[in-house]
Design an enzyme around this catalytic site. Sequence first.
Site, short mmCIF file in Angstrom:
data_model
loop_
_atom_site.label_atom_id
_atom_site.label_comp_id
_atom_site.label_asym_id
_atom_site.label_seq_id
_atom_site.Cartn_x
_atom_site.Cartn_y
_atom_site.Cartn_z
N TYR A 50 116.68 -13.02 30.83
CA TYR A 50 115.87 -13.15 29.60
C TYR A 50 115.25 -11.79 29.26
O TYR A 50 115.33 -11.33 28.12
CB TYR A 50 114.79 -14.21 29.82
CG TYR A 50 113.86 -14.40 28.64
CD1 TYR A 50 114.13 -15.37 27.68
CD2 TYR A 50 112.72 -13.62 28.50
CE1 TYR A 50 113.29 -15.54 26.59
CE2 TYR A 50 111.88 -13.79 27.42
CZ TYR A 50 112.16 -14.75 26.47
OH TYR A 50 111.32 -14.91 25.40
N LYS A 135 95.69 -39.24 23.05
CA LYS A 135 94.72 -38.52 22.22
C LYS A 135 94.33 -37.25 22.97
O LYS A 135 93.53 -37.28 23.90
CB LYS A 135 93.48 -39.37 21.92
CG LYS A 135 92.57 -38.69 20.91
CD LYS A 135 91.50 -39.63 20.38
CE LYS A 135 90.75 -39.04 19.20
NZ LYS A 135 90.15 -37.73 19.46
N ARG A 156 91.30 -27.25 11.51
CA ARG A 156 90.99 -28.37 10.65
C ARG A 156 89.76 -28.08 9.77
O ARG A 156 89.73 -28.47 8.61
CB ARG A 156 90.73 -29.59 11.52
CG ARG A 156 90.29 -30.81 10.77
CD ARG A 156 90.44 -32.03 11.67
NE ARG A 156 89.97 -33.20 10.96
CZ ARG A 156 88.75 -33.72 11.12
NH1 ARG A 156 87.91 -33.15 11.95
NH2 ARG A 156 88.39 -34.78 10.45
N CYS A 431 75.14 -20.40 59.32
CA CYS A 431 76.03 -21.50 58.99
C CYS A 431 75.36 -22.84 59.31
O CYS A 431 74.90 -23.05 60.43
CB CYS A 431 77.33 -21.37 59.79
SG CYS A 431 78.43 -22.79 59.60
#
Length: 694
Positions: A50, A135, A156, A431
Amino acid sequence: MSKNLDLFSAPAQSEQAQAAIKIEALRQQINRWAHLYYVQDAPEVPDAEYDRVFRALQALEAQFPGLVTPESPTQRVGGAPRPELTPVRHAVPMLSIHTETDVSPAGAQAFDARVRRELGLAADAPPVAYVAELKFDGLAMTLRYEAGVLVQAATRGDGEVGEDVTHNIRTMRQIPLRLPSDVPPVLEVRGEVYMARADFENLNEAQRERGQKTFINPRNTAAGAVRQLDPAIAAQRPLKFFAYGLGEVTPVEQGGPDFATHFDLLQQLKQWGFPVAAQTTQALGASELVAFHERIAKERDQLPYDIDGVVYKVDALALQRQLGFKTREPRWAVAHKYPAQEMVTRIEGIDVQVGRTGKLTPVARLAPVFVGGVTVTNATLHNLFEIRKKGVRVGDQVIVRRAGDVIPEVVGVVPGARPSYVANFRMPTHCPICGSDVVREPGEANHRCTGGLFCPAQRKEALLHFAARRAMDIDGLGEKLVDQLVDGAVVHTLPDLYRIGLVGLLALERMGEKSAQNLLAALEKSKSTTLARFLFALGIRHVGEATAKDLARHFGSLDAILNATTDELLQVPDVGPVVAEAIHTFLAQPHNLEVVEQLRACGVHWPEGPPAERTTLPLAGQTVVLTGTLPTLTREDAKTMLEAAGAKVAGSVSKKTHYVVAGEDAGSKLAKAQELGVAVLDETGLMALLGKSA
Ligand code: IVH
């Protein structure tokens, strides 16, 4: 004048005409491969092929700049940043969908009943045919193609007027810049731009590593990327697209397409090269809508992207027209949601967990909250710097996100809801599991426990690393067995491994006599090792195989290493301050020394020798980094030859690197070498360095 010119340039023109044909063929090839790769997820040729064809096209276009067109695959990134986004009036308004109020699966029945009533169907009339879709939780986009060429992409906005974001949408590989010749003269494709969850996680991981602010969720990130002014930034954000409908299209009377159903329309969009979600399906009547809702609810977590529900659409376009619109929403479609993936709750405390690699993760204890379909009581805060950046404190109201299989996380604080003063969170200095020192390396965001193989939280990981082929090479000691040994309290520390007897092993579930004998033999065999393997097996941070070899060669014996000062450690080729410090911290923990002693006491041994003398190999002490593809040598070959000559082959370029051997497509390592002024060789130079002439 122009006539003369034409005559004069006639031969060149025919060359140009030939180039045009070639260019067109290359573009078609690339577009086809890109579609298979980015949309179908089914690459047909290796990436290298490619790339080769792509470069051929670039070269031809460079030679004939007049033939470059905006829809060429080479032109996806490139436009200059915009001063602002320009408004676009939609030829056909972009509507919203009514959300069904009943969130239970029965919500689908309510929608079906409404559709049937509005269509005036009798109770015994056959079921209505629908299309059920996902959706997607992204942002709506309209793509305008004229004569098959992408001319405009717009958001939109308020449904009437959106914003022109063509410059950013062009960078998205899934969006065709040019369509097949059978498309109508005007075609607006509508759908959702989104970011896949894994891409979002990777992006945030990279932000975290760079100490930069993380993004809240995939939807916001996608929306932010789409509205960038600079397309170069949008191009770096992995955006994707699903088509779910049409906007303006050449009317049937003027030769436009005549679809009978919404489903047919989606099939055609797929044919034209747009991604359409595989889950999209035809569904007959309410019962099949309910089944779809239930099925997708189960699959939701496994989807690679966020959805906030499903959408049902009446399939027959004639019926859609009959049903029409109610203000800004069609009567023929409805959104049916799932539980939200983000919710607000309160942080009741912050705990610290220790992971398998020693990383300390602050975790918020939450007032229980239902998010993403489950009740969540804990959410990760990632690290101290994330906490600081987000300004999170105990008592805060926070936004918790749980999407898919990703661990729930606190993504932000709800401003203004903090109670009376609460102290800033601090990382423990020891720790919480094993009490070892906690450190954070300069430039790193994460705190770590230095307990290593001593820390119970890290025990399984430490055992697996110890047993690995390149470490102690204990054949048969894999993940399942390590789980059994640790969970069954048979093995606490590394030396315990050499203390398990046949009886102890046979007591384990699913352990036969033969396997037990084999494991014991493998353990016995592993005792005879090398100092380098042993050092590597200890799992000291930053001490990989190569460093372990260097240390072994340099010091000759374990005791010499145990007694080495940081300065002495720094004498070892390729050991820098970070590595020296890691070794030093590891050896400063008394329990680590004890483990080392006990392993020796159990019979783990290796040949020791004096510290390495300066060898006479020609490249002894020289560090070389290989990058890119060499014309004839494989990387393995080059490495073997270099090592045979005494050189050390390292993975990254630093000031200590002596040479960088760079082949084709060398990237950041070559740049780094140039930046640091490290000598750069090609294959011929490498052969000369090795004293071999080509
Ligand atoms: S159809 C006329 N289909 O939901 C109906 N919308 O409230 C137009 N959305 O902003 C929309 N997935 O971005 C449709 N499969 C889907 C959708 C979908 C997500 C979004 C869309 C729109 C909002 C509608």
